[in-house]
Design an enzyme around this catalytic site. Structure first.
Site, PDB file in Angstrom:
ATOM      1  N   HIS A  84       0.810  -1.218   0.000  1.00 41.52           N
ATOM      2  CA  HIS A  84       0.000   0.000   0.000  1.00 41.52           C
ATOM      3  C   HIS A  84       0.846   1.272   0.000  1.00 41.52           C
ATOM      4  CE1 HIS A  84       0.378  -0.230   4.528  1.00 41.52           C
ATOM      5  NE2 HIS A  84       0.446   1.086   4.390  1.00 41.52           N
ATOM      6  N   ASP A 114       0.188  -7.733   1.477  1.00 41.18           N
ATOM      7  CA  ASP A 114       0.565  -6.326   1.566  1.00 41.18           C
ATOM      8  C   ASP A 114       2.080  -6.150   1.650  1.00 41.18           C
ATOM      9  OD1 ASP A 114       0.183  -3.607   1.539  1.00 41.18           O
ATOM     10  OD2 ASP A 114      -0.229  -3.441   3.686  1.00 41.18           O
ATOM     11  N   SER A 188       4.624   2.607   7.844  1.00 36.31           N
ATOM     12  CA  SER A 188       4.328   1.441   7.014  1.00 36.31           C
ATOM     13  C   SER A 188       5.524   1.047   6.161  1.00 36.31           C
ATOM     14  CB  SER A 188       3.137   1.724   6.094  1.00 36.31           C
ATOM     15  OG  SER A 188       1.950   1.843   6.839  1.00 36.31           O
TER      16      SER A 188
END
Length: 265
Positions: A84, A114, A188
């Site tokens: 992402h 992911d 992230s």
């Protein structure tokens, strides 16, 4: 019978723990990068109801910028991050801890876990050593290192709150490490490491009513991330096994058909 005597490892003093955290942070920070991605988005000036009438079809695109983190896992420039972070990006910029900047190339992605692999043209880069996430225990100290809110080379400290977390709603395949080491937007794709500096997770998401850290963060276990990366580099996608069967709850109709004594199972 006399109980068996078991050796209990000594607990590190506050000074020893602080010294180890400093050593680990110094060791790992150079191998954690900031990632800036650019995505082209098309705004709908009005609602889609106007589109059937031929209006607003040529709405211009605009650039949307995002920030995340990544972990250098090979000295020749392969970087692990989250899918992402770079999804649909038309441009990926990688900034090293020493402030050098490189154009990043997305090698392959796996949205179902992911994870993504990005490559930069560089050699002799610092790397993080892979750890065995299956050996993690609840209560173990960990460090989260990344680029929260655009603040590169940030280090936070906490423990493993839980392992094997699923049904978080982030990815199709979930087996998350939960940690209370503060994780915020921009973390992230960054590193979750043990006090020995071993990579045990890729920081991925938080559970928060405010959008900021409330002590509930999630990381993809290193064993899952590493297996996905190896498969991506070898085949371009993640090869998974599957079971040729499906399941469903027993209903009153099925119970009657199979003459079951109870409607359950």
């Amino acid at each position: 019978a006399q109980a068996e005597n078991r050796a209990i490892p000594p607990v590190a003093s506050g000074g020893e723990l602080q010294a180890q955290v400093k050593v680990t942070a110094t060791k790992v920070i150079p191998a954690v990068v900031s990632i800036a991605s650019t995505v082209m988005v098309r705004d709908q000036a009005f609602s889609d109801e106007a589109l059937p009438f031929g209006l607003f079809k040529d709405v211009p695109s605009r650039r949307q910028y995002g920030q995340g983190s990544g972990v250098i896992v090979s000295s020749d420039g392969y970087i692990m991050t989250n899918n992402h972070v770079i999804a649909d990006a038309v441009d990926v910029e990688v900034i090293l801890a020493d402030r050098r900047q490189f154009k990043g190339r997305v090698v392959a992605t796996d949205p179902k876990t992911d994870v993504a692999v990005v490559k930069i043209q560089a050699t002799n880069l610092p790397t993080v050593t892979w750890g065995d996430s299956s050996m993690l225990a609840v209560g173990e100290f960990v460090l989260a290192i990344g680029n929260p809110l655009g603040l590169s080379r940030s280090v936070t400290f906490g423990i493993v709150s839980a392992v094997g977390r699923a049904d978080v709603g982030v990815a199709d395949f979930e087996d998350f490490i939960q940690t209370d080491a503060p994780i915020n937007p921009g973390n992230s794709g960054g590193a979750l490491v043990t006090l020995n500096g071993e990579l045990v997770g890729i920081n991925t998401a938080i559970a928060s009513p405010t959008g900021g850290s409330v002590g509930v963060g999630f990381a993809i276990p290193s064993n899952m991330a590493r297996a996905a990366m190896q498969s991506l580099l070898k085949t371009g996608h993640v090869v998974r096994g599957f079971l040729g069967a499906s399941t469903q709850d027993v209903t009153p109709i099925l119970g009657k058909v199979f003459r079951l004594p109870d409607v359950k199972g």
